[in-house]
Design an enzyme around this catalytic site. Sequence first.
Site, PDB file in Angstrom:
ATOM      1  N   LYS A 211       0.866  -1.002   0.121  1.00 38.34           N
ATOM      2  CA  LYS A 211       0.007  -0.035  -0.059  1.00 38.34           C
ATOM      3  C   LYS A 211       0.874   1.321  -0.096  1.00 38.34           C
ATOM      4  O   LYS A 211       0.313   2.291  -0.566  1.00 38.34           O
ATOM      5  CB  LYS A 211      -1.082  -0.156   1.370  1.00 38.34           C
ATOM      6  CG  LYS A 211      -2.229  -0.945   1.079  1.00 38.34           C
ATOM      7  CD  LYS A 211      -3.185  -0.626   1.931  1.00 38.34           C
ATOM      8  CE  LYS A 211      -4.376  -1.479   1.706  1.00 38.34           C
ATOM      9  NZ  LYS A 211      -4.245  -3.027   1.819  1.00 38.34           N
TER      10      LYS A 211
ATOM     11  N   GLU B  79     -10.229   7.305   4.117  1.00 41.34           N
ATOM     12  CA  GLU B  79     -10.940   6.541   5.154  1.00 41.34           C
ATOM     13  C   GLU B  79     -10.174   5.186   5.219  1.00 41.34           C
ATOM     14  O   GLU B  79      -9.225   4.784   4.555  1.00 41.34           O
ATOM     15  CB  GLU B  79     -12.465   6.270   4.693  1.00 41.34           C
ATOM     16  CG  GLU B  79     -12.396   5.189   3.589  1.00 41.34           C
ATOM     17  CD  GLU B  79     -11.789   5.767   2.272  1.00 41.34           C
ATOM     18  OE1 GLU B  79     -11.820   6.989   2.100  1.00 41.34           O
ATOM     19  OE2 GLU B  79     -11.283   4.782   1.359  1.00 41.34           O
TER      20      GLU B  79
ATOM     21  N   SER C 246       1.597  -9.782  -1.195  1.00 45.05           N
ATOM     22  CA  SER C 246       1.254  -8.337  -1.311  1.00 45.05           C
ATOM     23  C   SER C 246       1.684  -7.669   0.151  1.00 45.05           C
ATOM     24  O   SER C 246       1.981  -6.622   0.422  1.00 45.05           O
ATOM     25  CB  SER C 246      -0.240  -8.002  -1.442  1.00 45.05           C
ATOM     26  OG  SER C 246      -1.234  -9.075  -0.440  1.00 45.05           O
TER      27      SER C 246
HETATM   28  C1  LIG Z   1      -5.105  -3.883   1.694  1.00 44.43           C
HETATM   29  C2  LIG Z   1      -4.305  -5.243   1.325  1.00 44.43           C
HETATM   30  C3  LIG Z   1      -4.836  -6.234   0.275  1.00 44.43           C
HETATM   31  C4  LIG Z   1      -5.889  -5.771  -0.673  1.00 44.43           C
HETATM   32  O1  LIG Z   1      -5.887  -4.573  -1.425  1.00 44.43           O
HETATM   33  P1  LIG Z   1      -5.737  -4.602  -2.908  1.00 44.43           P
HETATM   34  O2  LIG Z   1      -6.010  -3.133  -3.319  1.00 44.43           O
HETATM   35  O3  LIG Z   1      -6.626  -5.723  -3.613  1.00 44.43           O
HETATM   36  O4  LIG Z   1      -4.217  -4.923  -3.178  1.00 44.43           O
HETATM   37  C5  LIG Z   1      -4.142  -7.026  -0.070  1.00 44.43           C
HETATM   38  N1  LIG Z   1      -2.835  -7.583   0.808  1.00 44.43           N
HETATM   39  C6  LIG Z   1      -2.609  -6.733   1.679  1.00 44.43           C
HETATM   40  C7  LIG Z   1      -1.475  -7.037   2.380  1.00 44.43           C
HETATM   41  C8  LIG Z   1      -3.180  -5.729   1.922  1.00 44.43           C
HETATM   42  O5  LIG Z   1      -2.875  -4.879   3.026  1.00 44.43           O
END
Ligand SMILES: *Cc1c(COP(=O)(O)O)cnc(C)c1O
Length: 405
Positions: A101, A123, A388
């Site tokens: 993010k 938010e 992610s």
């Molecule tokens: C917020 C988050 C997501 C989901 O958000 P996307 O916009 O779909 O990428 C996925 N993995 C992690 C670790 C997150 O913090």
Amino acid sequence: MNFNGIDFDTYFKNYPDANGYFGKYGGSYIPNDLQKAMNEITEAYFTICKSSKFVSELRRIRKEFQGRPTPISHLERLSSSLGNVQLYVKREDLNHTGAHKLNHCMGEALLAKYMGKKKVIAETGAGQHGVALATAAAYFGLQCDIYMGSVDIKKQAPNVARMKILGANVVEVTHGLATLKEAVDAAFEAYTKEYKDAIYCIGSVVGPHPFPMMVRDFQSVVGIEAREQFIEMTGELPDAIVACVGGGSNAAGFFSGFLNDPVDIYGVEPLGRGEKLGDHAASLTYGSEGVMHGFNSIMLKDSNGEPAPVYSVASGLDYPSSGPEHAFLHDIGRVKYDVVNDEQTIDAFYALSRLEGIIPAIESAHAVAYGVKLAQKMGKGSVLINLSGRGDKDMDYIIEKYGIR
Ligand SMILES: *Cc1c(COP(=O)(O)O)cnc(C)c1O
């Protein structure tokens, strides 16, 4: 590469179009006064963010502050436990703050600075976006107002503490169900009043134009790095790539590096407890076309056509829609969207922890679970998974709900 009549050589020039459409999805469905603010951001994006000064400053920040490029790791033990397919992960868990993010938050906050804004507004639900934006605001010396429902404030105490330590102002939203939806409404309302001094920073590839495009472009660093690194490691492209899809930002950035390649692409949605409406958040798999939160996409609706209640073990994935680009890539078939459930996800969470020494975020464990399924089906070849984020935030919950396996 031409795929189902879409020319992917020129894809990024044409998608989205000038009004923010990916085919019939996207656009901007918001009140007039808010549209003025969006037009200002769009114009600033095309002039400022494409300038060499902005690009080189963001590049320096990515390297010196975020710790990029993040590596790719070969999952040797997990792969050999499954057969001949080789699994790899792109390590966004090692990006500063522990997830992807920050990639778009640093871009959005740098744009705010160049536009002369003093404040960023957003938010947050589980608090991940709030923490990433509070980090970016601290780095650039911007004020930061994070709107959060009082129910979520109670549930997510560590993230609330993080935001406050970073200097953000956490604004409690008490009306209605006092969760994410009310927080979105309150943040938009505040932004309508404050847009001369503030910029709204969306947390995924959702919302009105230009956000789905802008957030994808800021996240594309993941796909660009991953493609180059994978070729350097193995001498070729992966056969398949996989990412989890909530709003769709980590997937959009990761996929963007491979859309024009002969690579199978899979987006993984949360099946949660099962196929019944309310038990999952697999919007592209089970949803239909509709408008919410200012954009047209594929969404899960209740019997009144309103956004349906959704559920996932991963709080970052429980959103009743996905970004318009995903809806487009879904319809033309360039990306295949499929599901894994909570149980398969927890198995993958433990498999990656035990066999590789990497504790994934529960969101990311969805992608790992699908990579495992794919490896068993493919029999040979390679799969690159976007990891992610890291799982520190989820450990207490997993132990409490599922125990040590
Ligand atoms: C917020 C988050 C997501 C989901 O958000 P996307 O916009 O779909 O990428 C996925 N993995 C992690 C670790 C997150 O913090």
